[in-house]
Scaffold this motif. Structure first.
Motif, mmCIF file in Angstrom:
data_model
loop_
_atom_site.group_PDB
_atom_site.id
_atom_site.type_symbol
_atom_site.label_atom_id
_atom_site.label_comp_id
_atom_site.label_asym_id
_atom_site.label_seq_id
_atom_site.Cartn_x
_atom_site.Cartn_y
_atom_site.Cartn_z
ATOM 1 N N HIS A 74 0.842 -1.222 0.095
ATOM 2 C CA HIS A 74 0.021 -0.140 0.084
ATOM 3 C C HIS A 74 0.845 1.105 -0.161
ATOM 4 O O HIS A 74 1.797 1.323 0.745
ATOM 5 N N HIS A 87 -3.996 7.380 -1.835
ATOM 6 C CA HIS A 87 -3.860 5.970 -0.957
ATOM 7 C C HIS A 87 -4.092 4.833 -2.507
ATOM 8 O O HIS A 87 -5.126 4.875 -2.903
ATOM 9 N N HIS A 89 -3.004 0.795 -4.160
ATOM 10 C CA HIS A 89 -2.382 -0.545 -3.731
ATOM 11 C C HIS A 89 -1.898 -0.769 -5.367
ATOM 12 O O HIS A 89 -2.559 -1.609 -5.912
ATOM 13 N N HIS A 197 -11.306 2.291 4.483
ATOM 14 C CA HIS A 197 -10.213 2.469 4.954
ATOM 15 C C HIS A 197 -10.067 3.547 5.729
ATOM 16 O O HIS A 197 -10.947 4.463 5.550
ATOM 17 N N HIS A 210 -3.474 2.266 10.260
ATOM 18 C CA HIS A 210 -4.427 1.940 9.269
ATOM 19 C C HIS A 210 -5.514 0.866 9.820
ATOM 20 O O HIS A 210 -4.734 0.054 10.182
ATOM 21 N N HIS A 212 -9.192 -1.175 8.836
ATOM 22 C CA HIS A 212 -10.184 -1.440 7.877
ATOM 23 C C HIS A 212 -11.497 -1.733 8.582
ATOM 24 O O HIS A 212 -11.736 -2.136 9.543
HETATM 25 CU CU LIG Z 1 -6.364 0.216 3.684
#
Ligand SMILES: [Cu+2]
Length: 274
Positions: A74, A87, A89, A197, A210, A212
């Motif tokens: 990430h 942000h 991935h 998130h 972080h 989720h």
């Molecule tokens: Cu996340």
């Protein structure tokens, strides 16, 4: 996880700064071949690429896979005034190269956080590596606003219920209601393996955490910090139970990200943690 983060942050070779109590650990994971270097331009797509070299010097090529958000790598870019984040991935090539394209909308200094989930059964589930990018142009730092329970993003309203009383190192939950521009509960679509998130940065130091939010019973959704852990859930449309677990007191910015009707919403909140 935290120890690695601190080591990666403060353990640069060649630093002449006096050492604090704990000496830096032996060679760790490190960012290598990072592009675009230390600067980028605002308002145009920028190619970002890097790999992670392991303590033995070989590139990390095996990352965690499977359901849930805790896979791969990430990449976050946060402006140093915590006004905005990116942000992603991005995919990992077989040789370990991670490639991405990002557009910085505004000039300023951005901290790059690479949050990696290695695939080998390692002692650590994930770890972070950091660096800085300066996006050219005149930056206007925005002051951190006071706590405000409601944020409106693209017509969607995100509202924290009640007044959160958060403490460092104690897992807690924020109940957040998300309604669409017509006031109906928002329908969340999975994005990067989660229904939402929750990305936390502390003002000043830019400490990071972080968590989720996943559907009930989903696997691979738990975030850990030391011996504590937290898992967010969403039982009904429009409702998020967001897990909060922060290492130190202070003023934190929480960015809630969720996908509704094909659009990713990013809602920033200010949180006071005692
Ligand atoms: Cu996340």
């Amino acid at each position: 996880m935290l120890a690695v983060a601190l080591a990666a942050c403060g353990g640069d070779a060649g630093s002449a700064a006096p050492q604090l109590a704990a000496p830096p650990p032996a060679r760790q994971f490190r960012l290598a071949a990072f592009q675009p270097g230390d600067t980028a331009e605002a308002g145009r797509p920028t190619d970002v690429s890097f790999r992670i070299d392991q303590p033995d010097g070989k590139p990390l090529t095996k990352y965690a896979t499977g359901a849930g958000p805790h896979t791969g790598v990430h990449v976050l870019f946060v402006r140093d005034d915590l006004s905005t984040i990116i942000h992603h991935h991005p995919p990992v090539q077989p040789d370990g190269t991670v490639g991405d394209k990002v557009t910085f909308k505004e000039p300023g200094r951005y901290r790059v956080v690479v949050d990696a989930y290695p695939g080998a059964p390692a002692a650590q589930k994930n770890f972070q590596l950091f660096r800085w990018i300066t996006v050219s142009g005149k930056a206007h730092a925005k002051p951190i606003p006071a706590y405000e329970p409601t944020q409106v993003v693209d017509g969607y309203k995100l509202a924290i219920e009640g007044k959160p009383a958060l403490k460092a190192l104690e897992a807690a939950f924020l109940s957040i209601t998300v309604t669409d521009p017509k006031g109906r509960p928002a329908a969340f679509t999975p994005w990067y393996g989660a229904l939402a998130h929750a990305i936390f940065f502390r003002t000043g130091t830019l400490d990071y955490f972080h968590t989720h939010v996943c559907a009930p019973g989903a696997s691979g959704c738990t975030s850990t910090l030391g011996g504590a852990q937290v898992t967010g859930t969403s039982q009904t449309p429009g409702k998020l139970e967001v897990g909060v677990l922060l290492p130190v007191p202070g003023t934190w910015r929480l960015f809630i990200q969720c996908k509704v009707r094909g659009k990713v919403l990013t809602a920033p909140f200010t949180l006071n943690v005692s």
